[in-house]
Design a protein around this motif. Structure first.
Motif: not given
Length: 169
Positions: A114-117, A131-135, A147-152, A156-165
């Motif tokens: 879990l990667v949160e806040d 890393s399957p099943g990561t939120a 901002g974020i880089h997924y591979m293999s 995944q659950i990816i929600e309510d993130n802010v990526l800017r600049g």
């Protein structure tokens, strides 16, 4: 080989500063069920080949909460650390050209984490690989290369993130 919990007074970053010597990892976790909370961790090494990190986790079920990580080549590196939690941390990279920066957060072969806040800025990338099943929720990732880089990695659950600049979303 025993679980460890380290928490600063009131869990406020800055109460306890763990200063690296500019070489290698500052903290390396090799036992399961370790918790670090409310620390300031700074001063990792500069080796991209060795992936010098402020906090390098190599065991399952680590919990890293409310830490301030700065002057780090790699901020938090979960390597074969399934079921870990990275929550409420601020991660600031080293003041280097983008070609010399490391990842603010690297989740590598660490399923169901879990990667949160978190606020992750001025780093190369945030990577979630193998890393399957990561939120990944409610994070602010700014002024990075990726901002974020997924591979293999699946499920995944990816929600309510802010990526800017960032150079690439």
């Amino acid at each position: 080989d025993k679980a460890l919990t380290v928490t600063a007074a009131a869990g406020v970053p800055g109460e306890v500063i763990i200063q690296g010597n500019g070489s290698g990892d500052v903290i390396r976790i090799t036992a399961p069920d370790v918790t670090l909370s409310g620390l300031t961790v700074e001063g990792s090494g500069l080796s991209l080949d060795d992936e010098d990190s402020a906090i390098h986790v190599m065991a399952p079920r680590a919990t890293l909460t409310n830490n301030l990580i700065r002057d780090a080549l790699f901020g938090i590196y979960l390597a074969n650390a399934p079921d870990s939690v990275v929550r409420g941390n601020e991660i600031i990279g080293k003041d280097l050209p983008i070609s010399r920066k490391g990842d603010g957060l690297k989740v590598w072969y660490s399923a169901n984490s879990l990667v949160e806040d978190n606020h992750i800025h001025n780093v190369r990338d945030v990577v979630i690989w193998f890393s399957p099943g990561t939120a990944v929720r409610n994070n602010l990732m700014e002024n990075n290369r990726y901002g974020i880089h997924y591979m293999s990695t699946d499920d995944q659950i990816i929600e309510d993130n802010v990526l800017r600049g960032n150079s690439v979303g």
